[in-house]
Scaffold this active site. Structure first.
Site, mmCIF file in Angstrom:
data_model
loop_
_atom_site.group_PDB
_atom_site.id
_atom_site.type_symbol
_atom_site.label_atom_id
_atom_site.label_comp_id
_atom_site.label_asym_id
_atom_site.label_seq_id
_atom_site.Cartn_x
_atom_site.Cartn_y
_atom_site.Cartn_z
ATOM 1 N N TYR A 47 0.846 -1.190 0.000
ATOM 2 C CA TYR A 47 0.000 0.000 0.000
ATOM 3 C C TYR A 47 0.885 1.245 0.000
ATOM 4 O O TYR A 47 1.405 1.674 1.038
ATOM 5 C CB TYR A 47 -0.921 0.019 1.209
ATOM 6 C CG TYR A 47 -1.887 -1.145 1.301
ATOM 7 C CD1 TYR A 47 -2.142 -1.972 0.206
ATOM 8 C CD2 TYR A 47 -2.558 -1.423 2.492
ATOM 9 C CE1 TYR A 47 -3.033 -3.038 0.299
ATOM 10 C CE2 TYR A 47 -3.449 -2.475 2.581
ATOM 11 C CZ TYR A 47 -3.679 -3.286 1.486
ATOM 12 O OH TYR A 47 -4.559 -4.344 1.580
ATOM 13 N N HIS A 115 -0.127 -12.478 1.423
ATOM 14 C CA HIS A 115 -0.847 -11.506 0.590
ATOM 15 C C HIS A 115 -0.971 -11.975 -0.861
ATOM 16 O O HIS A 115 0.022 -12.072 -1.577
ATOM 17 C CB HIS A 115 -0.100 -10.160 0.639
ATOM 18 C CG HIS A 115 -0.910 -8.994 0.186
ATOM 19 N ND1 HIS A 115 -0.391 -7.711 0.121
ATOM 20 C CD2 HIS A 115 -2.204 -8.885 -0.215
ATOM 21 C CE1 HIS A 115 -1.327 -6.888 -0.295
ATOM 22 N NE2 HIS A 115 -2.432 -7.579 -0.514
#
Length: 300
Positions: A47, A115
């Site tokens: 992010y 992830h």
């Protein structure tokens, strides 16, 4: 068993997802979450190429949150020039966590998700899952799981591995019930906690309008029409669409928490109010009749 608050703050927006967010607005977003009693914060190295973790770490510490629940993710390493590379080896997993802990200014995270390992089952089986399990055993993380956008591969991992919690994004919303097929019933049977992200399907269910984003792309016309129909039904009961979207996942007993990405203090406040709003049971049945809520969720 991990304890999760019902509402969590997703930090992809303060990492610059879709558009830049100033340092001041990012701090105000986290501070507003703290004021609203939000204690769960979800982040990831990807992010904003580490920016979301850095901003979260600074602001949570400055806000003096005594015992936040923080989840981050692993499996991808940041490299110079905004480059990101996959690394599912134990060395890579540990390097990723160590870098995250430094950015977060912490020595421990409550949850570590692998992830988006959709295309790497052998790597997960051989090195990545054993690595995160050892990190849990060593006390560097409290719980382990998978954070993914596709419920089929995620369900396969839950069936094979002993995990504490999973994060499924975008696949259990008023517009997408895919997770209900296999993933959610499996998690309920196995006692795996479920965190649901993407309840607005990248923003559409927060504010349906032409040009809105749906699953990270501009919304197709037919999907926009469905969202507008859903909003109209909610309006008949005086309920904002956003409130129905945030509360919908809790109709399934496996769901423990909803994580919503925010880029401003106003968005945080609005989402907290949406979670608190009382929704009449009649609305859920009306939405079920229109195809937005699976009827089986209302049978219990």
């Amino acid at each position: 068993m991990i304890t999760l608050p019902p509402l969590g703050l997703g930090t992809a927006p303060i990492g610059g997802l879709f558009r830049e967010v100033t340092e001041q607005d990012a701090a105000a977003t986290v501070e507003a979450a703290v004021r609203e009693g939000v204690t769960y914060f979800d982040t990831a190295p990807r992010y904003g190429h580490g920016l979301a973790e850095e901003r979260l770490g600074r602001t949570v510490r400055a806000a003096g949150v005594a015992d936040p629940v923080i989840s981050t993710k692993t499996g991808w390493l940041l490299r110079p020039g905004e480059k990101v590379v996959t690394d599912w080896t134990e060395r890579g997993i540990r390097e990723s966590l160590e870098s995250s802990l430094e950015r977060l200014q912490r020595s421990f995270v409550d949850i570590l998700y692998l992830h988006d390992p959709d295309d790497y089952p052998e790597e997960v089986r051989r090195t990545a899952y054993p690595a995160v399990r050892r990190l849990r055993d060593e006390g560097l993380v409290g719980a382990i799981g998978f954070g993914m956008n596709h419920s089929g591969p995620l369900a396969a991992y839950v069936a094979e591995f002993d995990v504490d919690v999973v994060l499924i994004a975008g696949r259990f919303s008023l517009l997408d019930h895919d997770a209900l097929g296999t993933l959610l019933p499996l998690c309920r049977r196995r006692g795996t906690a479920v965190v649901v992200g993407g309840v607005f399907n990248t923003g559409l269910l927060a504010d349906p309008h032409p040009g809105a984003m749906f699953d990270y792309r501009p919304v197709p016309g037919e999907v926009l029409a469905r969202a507008e129909r859903c909003r109209a039904i909610c309006a008949e009961f005086g309920v904002p669409l956003s409130a129905a979207a945030i509360q919908f996942p809790f109709l399934h007993p496996a769901v423990r928490s909803v994580v919503v990405g925010c880029r401003s203090a106003a968005e945080v406040t609005g989402n907290a109010e949406s979670l608190r709003l009382e929704i009449p049971p009649e609305l859920w049945h009306r939405l079920a009749g229109a195809g937005f809520v699976p009827p089986e969720l209302l049978e219990a």
